[in-house]
Design a protein around this motif. Structure first.
Motif, short mmCIF file in Angstrom:
data_model
loop_
_atom_site.label_atom_id
_atom_site.label_comp_id
_atom_site.label_asym_id
_atom_site.label_seq_id
_atom_site.Cartn_x
_atom_site.Cartn_y
_atom_site.Cartn_z
N TYR A 50 -25.22 -19.34 -8.39
CA TYR A 50 -26.42 -19.67 -9.16
C TYR A 50 -26.42 -21.16 -9.42
O TYR A 50 -25.45 -21.72 -9.94
CB TYR A 50 -26.47 -18.92 -10.49
CG TYR A 50 -27.68 -19.35 -11.31
CD1 TYR A 50 -28.95 -18.88 -10.97
CD2 TYR A 50 -27.56 -20.24 -12.36
CE1 TYR A 50 -30.06 -19.29 -11.68
CE2 TYR A 50 -28.67 -20.66 -13.07
CZ TYR A 50 -29.92 -20.17 -12.72
OH TYR A 50 -31.03 -20.59 -13.41
N PRO A 92 -36.00 -16.81 -8.40
CA PRO A 92 -36.44 -15.72 -9.28
C PRO A 92 -37.93 -15.81 -9.58
O PRO A 92 -38.55 -16.86 -9.39
CB PRO A 92 -35.61 -15.95 -10.55
CG PRO A 92 -35.35 -17.42 -10.55
CD PRO A 92 -35.25 -17.85 -9.11
N GLU A 107 -39.65 -12.87 -16.97
CA GLU A 107 -39.57 -12.41 -15.58
C GLU A 107 -38.37 -13.02 -14.86
O GLU A 107 -37.70 -12.36 -14.06
CB GLU A 107 -40.86 -12.74 -14.83
CG GLU A 107 -42.04 -11.87 -15.18
CD GLU A 107 -43.27 -12.27 -14.38
OE1 GLU A 107 -43.58 -11.56 -13.41
OE2 GLU A 107 -43.89 -13.28 -14.72
N CYS A 110 -35.24 -11.23 -16.07
CA CYS A 110 -35.17 -9.91 -15.43
C CYS A 110 -34.71 -10.02 -13.97
O CYS A 110 -33.91 -9.21 -13.50
CB CYS A 110 -36.52 -9.20 -15.49
SG CYS A 110 -36.96 -8.61 -17.12
N SER A 111 -35.21 -11.02 -13.27
CA SER A 111 -34.81 -11.22 -11.87
C SER A 111 -33.32 -11.48 -11.75
O SER A 111 -32.65 -10.98 -10.85
CB SER A 111 -35.57 -12.41 -11.27
OG SER A 111 -36.94 -12.17 -11.20
N GLN A 113 -30.90 -10.63 -13.84
CA GLN A 113 -30.01 -9.61 -14.40
C GLN A 113 -29.38 -8.71 -13.34
O GLN A 113 -28.32 -8.13 -13.56
CB GLN A 113 -30.77 -8.76 -15.43
CG GLN A 113 -30.93 -9.47 -16.76
CD GLN A 113 -31.80 -8.71 -17.74
OE1 GLN A 113 -32.58 -7.83 -17.34
NE2 GLN A 113 -31.70 -9.04 -19.01
N SER A 114 -30.00 -8.61 -12.19
CA SER A 114 -29.46 -7.72 -11.15
C SER A 114 -28.43 -8.40 -10.26
O SER A 114 -27.79 -7.76 -9.45
CB SER A 114 -30.61 -7.18 -10.28
OG SER A 114 -31.28 -8.24 -9.63
N TYR A 115 -28.27 -9.72 -10.40
CA TYR A 115 -27.35 -10.46 -9.55
C TYR A 115 -25.95 -10.56 -10.16
O TYR A 115 -25.80 -10.56 -11.39
CB TYR A 115 -27.86 -11.89 -9.31
CG TYR A 115 -29.11 -11.99 -8.47
CD1 TYR A 115 -29.16 -11.43 -7.20
CD2 TYR A 115 -30.24 -12.66 -8.93
CE1 TYR A 115 -30.30 -11.54 -6.41
CE2 TYR A 115 -31.38 -12.76 -8.16
CZ TYR A 115 -31.40 -12.20 -6.90
OH TYR A 115 -32.53 -12.31 -6.12
N ASN A 116 -24.95 -10.65 -9.29
CA ASN A 116 -23.56 -10.88 -9.71
C ASN A 116 -23.06 -12.11 -8.96
O ASN A 116 -22.79 -12.04 -7.76
CB ASN A 116 -22.69 -9.66 -9.40
CG ASN A 116 -23.16 -8.43 -10.13
OD1 ASN A 116 -23.21 -8.40 -11.35
ND2 ASN A 116 -23.54 -7.39 -9.39
N THR A 146 -28.19 -15.70 -19.21
CA THR A 146 -28.13 -14.60 -18.24
C THR A 146 -27.27 -14.97 -17.04
O THR A 146 -26.44 -14.18 -16.58
CB THR A 146 -29.55 -14.21 -17.79
OG1 THR A 146 -30.33 -13.89 -18.93
CG2 THR A 146 -29.51 -13.02 -16.85
N ASN A 150 -23.61 -13.21 -15.96
CA ASN A 150 -23.49 -12.53 -14.67
C ASN A 150 -22.64 -13.30 -13.66
O ASN A 150 -22.71 -13.02 -12.47
CB ASN A 150 -24.88 -12.27 -14.08
CG ASN A 150 -25.64 -11.20 -14.85
OD1 ASN A 150 -25.27 -10.85 -15.95
ND2 ASN A 150 -26.70 -10.68 -14.26
#
Length: 199
Positions: A50, A92, A107, A110-111, A113-116, A146, A150
């Protein structure tokens, strides 16, 4: 002025105003370049990274070696530069904040939150032992929080001017991240944080 007593002078400042990208890009260029060069050396084949919006994080792209790392960034200028370099890059959803050229908002959170992420590289406006690491904007703070949450390892990139400063919103504490800076002018941070000086 104090009558009948004594007060201590607070050694850190409140930094509530935010400069735009053009203004920031003219400040501490040599220091930011040194920080970015070191940060780029930490990225390895297979990393899922990131990359936060910001002038120091953008400089990382110039020093990336040719490898198979993948990137997510909320800096739309960062995304364009990464794509031109041939890297796989994702952006995102969210709202564009003009002053920092960042994608922010619910938004965007939220985008992310699914990443690691294996590594994240985050900018900051203020670093303080008492108040943690901060930024002036609540929406940007939520995005940074966030990404840090993550990430296997989160790095804060900040030149020396950001230390002993506090902005409006704290997004993490010193002990939760690693920091990369040009040089420390206040050595008290050495015992309170994991810091790499590169100049």
């Amino acid at each position: 002025k104090v009558h009948g007593g004594a007060i201590s002078i607070d050694e850190h400042s409140w930094n509530l105003a935010e400069k735009n990208v053009e203004e920031k890009s003219k400040m501490f260029n040599e220091e930011k370049t040194a920080i970015a060069r070191y940060a780029a050396s930490l990225i390895e084949d297979g990393d899922f990274v990131y990359l936060d919006a910001g002038t120091t994080t953008e400089k990382i792209i110039d020093f990336l070696p040719e490898h198979k790392a993948k990137f997510v960034t909320n800096g739309f200028t960062h995304a364009k530069k990464l794509a031109k370099r041939g890297f796989k890059v994702y952006i995102p959803a969210g709202e564009i904040k003009e002053t920092t050229e960042a994608i922010v908002g619910a938004e965007c959170v939220c985008s992310l939150q699914s990443y690691n992420f294996t590594k994240s590289f985050i900018g900051a406006n203020g670093i303080s032992i008492s108040n943690g690491i901060s930024t002036p904007d609540r929406n940007e703070a939520c995005v940074k929080m966030t990404a840090i949450k993550n990430s296997q390892t989160a790095y804060i990139l900040a030149d020396h001017s950001k230390f002993d400063q506090t902005a409006s919103v704290t997004f993490t504490q010193l002990e939760r991240v690693k920091m990369i800076t040009d040089r420390l002018t206040n050595r008290k941070y050495i015992s309170n944080a994991n810091i790499k000086e590169v100049m």
